[in-house]
Scaffold this motif. Structure first.
Motif, PDB file in Angstrom:
ATOM      1  N   SER A 290       0.830  -1.204   0.000  1.00 49.61           N
ATOM      2  CA  SER A 290       0.000   0.000   0.000  1.00 49.61           C
ATOM      3  C   SER A 290       0.865   1.256   0.000  1.00 49.61           C
ATOM      4  O   SER A 290       0.535   2.241  -0.673  1.00 49.61           O
ATOM      5  N   ARG A 291       1.996   1.224   0.722  1.00 50.14           N
ATOM      6  CA  ARG A 291       2.858   2.420   0.772  1.00 50.14           C
ATOM      7  C   ARG A 291       3.562   2.666  -0.554  1.00 50.14           C
ATOM      8  O   ARG A 291       3.743   3.805  -0.980  1.00 50.14           O
ATOM      9  N   VAL A 292       3.982   1.599  -1.215  1.00 51.27           N
ATOM     10  CA  VAL A 292       4.636   1.765  -2.516  1.00 51.27           C
ATOM     11  C   VAL A 292       3.664   2.351  -3.539  1.00 51.27           C
ATOM     12  O   VAL A 292       4.009   3.280  -4.285  1.00 51.27           O
ATOM     13  N   ILE A 293       2.430   1.844  -3.592  1.00 55.20           N
ATOM     14  CA  ILE A 293       1.440   2.359  -4.535  1.00 55.20           C
ATOM     15  C   ILE A 293       1.065   3.804  -4.191  1.00 55.20           C
ATOM     16  O   ILE A 293       0.914   4.657  -5.078  1.00 55.20           O
ATOM     17  N   PHE A 294       0.913   4.098  -2.896  1.00 58.14           N
ATOM     18  CA  PHE A 294       0.637   5.464  -2.451  1.00 58.14           C
ATOM     19  C   PHE A 294       1.727   6.417  -2.930  1.00 58.14           C
ATOM     20  O   PHE A 294       1.446   7.507  -3.462  1.00 58.14           O
ATOM     21  N   ASP A 295       2.983   6.013  -2.771  1.00 58.52           N
ATOM     22  CA  ASP A 295       4.095   6.873  -3.181  1.00 58.52           C
ATOM     23  C   ASP A 295       4.142   7.023  -4.694  1.00 58.52           C
ATOM     24  O   ASP A 295       4.417   8.104  -5.208  1.00 58.52           O
ATOM     25  N   MET A 296       3.851   5.946  -5.427  1.00 56.78           N
ATOM     26  CA  MET A 296       3.868   6.016  -6.887  1.00 56.78           C
ATOM     27  C   MET A 296       2.751   6.905  -7.423  1.00 56.78           C
ATOM     28  O   MET A 296       2.900   7.549  -8.467  1.00 56.78           O
ATOM     29  N   ALA A 297       1.622   6.948  -6.711  1.00 52.52           N
ATOM     30  CA  ALA A 297       0.507   7.785  -7.154  1.00 52.52           C
ATOM     31  C   ALA A 297       0.863   9.261  -7.132  1.00 52.52           C
ATOM     32  O   ALA A 297       0.270  10.066  -7.862  1.00 52.52           O
ATOM     33  N   LYS A 298       1.835   9.638  -6.319  1.00 47.72           N
ATOM     34  CA  LYS A 298       2.221  11.050  -6.213  1.00 47.72           C
ATOM     35  C   LYS A 298       2.805  11.591  -7.501  1.00 47.72           C
ATOM     36  O   LYS A 298       2.733  12.794  -7.758  1.00 47.72           O
ATOM     37  N   ASP A 299       3.421  10.730  -8.308  1.00 47.53           N
ATOM     38  CA  ASP A 299       4.029  11.244  -9.536  1.00 47.53           C
ATOM     39  C   ASP A 299       3.435  10.612 -10.794  1.00 47.53           C
ATOM     40  O   ASP A 299       4.031  10.667 -11.867  1.00 47.53           O
ATOM     41  N   GLY A 300       2.264   9.988 -10.656  1.00 46.68           N
ATOM     42  CA  GLY A 300       1.571   9.507 -11.836  1.00 46.68           C
ATOM     43  C   GLY A 300       1.910   8.097 -12.254  1.00 46.68           C
ATOM     44  O   GLY A 300       1.408   7.617 -13.268  1.00 46.68           O
ATOM     45  N   SER A 301       2.734   7.387 -11.488  1.00 47.63           N
ATOM     46  CA  SER A 301       3.041   6.001 -11.817  1.00 47.63           C
ATOM     47  C   SER A 301       1.937   5.059 -11.353  1.00 47.63           C
ATOM     48  O   SER A 301       1.966   3.869 -11.642  1.00 47.63           O
TER      49      SER A 301
END
Length: 439
Positions: A290-301
């Motif tokens: 969940s943390r990896v996806i949350f962080d990736m959502a910040k830059d559009g990944s």
């Protein structure tokens, strides 16, 4: 404790016999070699995480080094790997718990998934406390097991044959020759998977640089002590013919040792511990995915919806995504369509090698830049660039071993196909912001 909780689990309690069966007592060398390799990788990852803490961890550093395609590919590859592993873990735990109450396995699986969703919606401090106690139980069991083994070896507890230790070590050092040692090395290397999540957790702590340094130094040493200590006890106490891969707690080398020592209710006790180990790893991996996806959502990944947090600070939709796909993986295993499940789990087996390779390649590019910018803090790898290049060669050697091993070859092929698909998909995304690139 999260690193220990993920890496010390059912793979140790059930699967350790497989490595011993393939490599014999030379599996101790396998653990030493694999421990040095993973230790080097964690050291490099720790340096980057201490200098630039990020919930995206290695996917963030891959993006900083090589661009959005690497960030996207590595993040989703890690998510896929853990979601499939989570499905296997909750399936195993549900089967054990269902047998206690004589109910369908999907019922405890659904209850467990729902319960851990609630845990992961809470504040991260509460999750950390929960996982800490999970890991403490496993550590206590391993320490108790090592104590029982020592007492058997010195004759305080029954079950030890004085000639058994020398027979095991002298006659079963390489029972299957070098091919067996190579197969055992592969099994051992993947047993260390999961400890990389300590850098994800540290990024959300109060003092990331200090906590990364502490975690990286401690986790490798402790895991090697637990694994090697357990193997020494098993190989010195049990006849080699009884040591095998186990599908059930009753066949676990841990259970057989405890039964030889005449510890009452050994099989039932180990069932409880294995179920807890599976649930602990499941809980930690929900957090990490969940943390990896949350962080990736910040830059559009990843889609922007996964940036949304609840009042406790938990990325609510990122947690829900991991939970849905984890439970979907459980249902997929019950359905078991021909070929699909085999392909997915083969891909999981090779994902770690891709992640480890990108950690080293990212480090090779970012280290001189971070050093020049004065970003390095409490963790700094020595012998640059000799150590990272030696580590990369070791990973390449593992890939070659897998290609020559019929049982492992499909892992390389499946993860290669999955990686290519993710790289192509990354070209379809539009990052909303540029990562912290370093010139």
């Amino acid at each position: 404790m999260m690193g220990l909780g993920s890496a010390v689990g059912a793979g140790l309690f059930l699967g350790v016999g497989l490595g011993i069966q393939m490599s014999g007592t030379s599996v101790l060398l396998s653990y030493a070699v694999a421990g040095l390799l993973v230790g080097a990788i964690m050291w490099m990852l720790g340096e980057m995480a201490a200098a630039r803490p990020s919930l995206g961890s290695f996917s963030t550093y891959a993006g900083q080094a090589f661009g959005n395609w690497a960030r996207f590919t590595l993040g989703w590859l890690f998510w896929f790997m853990l979601v499939m592993v989570m499905g296997a873990e909750i399936t195993g735990a549900a089967a054990i718990i269902a047998s206690w109450f004589n109910i369908a396995a999907w019922i405890p699986a659904l209850i467990a998934v729902s319960f851990f969703a609630v845990v992961n919606f809470a504040a991260v401090r509460g999750f950390g406390e929960f996982e800490f106690w999970f890991a403490i139980i496993k550590v206590a069991v391993i320490l108790a097991f090592l104590t029982v083994g020592v007492l058997m070896l010195i004759g305080v507890l029954p079950g030890f044959n004085g000639d058994l230790a020398s027979t095991n070590f002298t006659e079963n050092f390489l029972p299957n020759g070098m091919p067996g040692f190579a197969s055992g090395l592969l099994a051992v290397a993947f047993a260390f998977g999961g400890i990389e999540m300590v850098t994800i957790a540290a990024a959300e702590s109060e003092d990331p640089a200090r906590n990364v340094a502490t975690a990286v130094r401690a986790v490798i040493f402790r895991i090697m002590v637990f694994y090697i200590g357990a193997i020494v006890v098993i190989t010195m106490v049990l006849p080699f013919k009884y040591i095998q891969d186990a599908d059930a707690a009753a066949d676990s080398p841990f259970t057989l040792v405890l039964e030889a020592a005449q510890i009452p209710f050994a099989a039932g006790f180990m069932e409880v511990i294995i179920a807890l180990a599976l649930l602990s790893a499941f809980n930690a991996q929900i957090y990490s995915t969940s943390r990896v996806i949350f962080d990736m959502a910040k830059d559009g990944s990843a889609p922007a919806i996964f940036k949304k947090q609840n009042p406790s600070g938990s990325p609510v939709f990122a947690v829900i995504l991991s939970m849905l796909f984890a439970f979907g993986s459980v249902l997929l295993q019950f359905w078991n369509p021909p070929g699909l499940l085999s392909f997915l789990f083969n891909a999981v087996g090779g994902c770690l090698l891709v992640i480890w390779s990108f950690v080293v390649l990212s480090y090779l590019k970012l280290h001189p830049i971070m050093k020049k910018n004065g970003e390095l803090s409490t963790v700094e790898v020595i012998a640059y660039p000799v150590l990272p290049w030696a580590t990369l060669l070791a990973i390449a050697a593992l890939v070659v071993l897998m290609l020559f091993d019929p049982s492992a070859r499909n892992q390389v092929l499946a993860v290669s196909a999955l990686t290519v698909v993710l790289i192509v998909a990354s070209r379809l995304t539009k990052p909303r912001q540029v990562n912290k690139v370093s010139k």
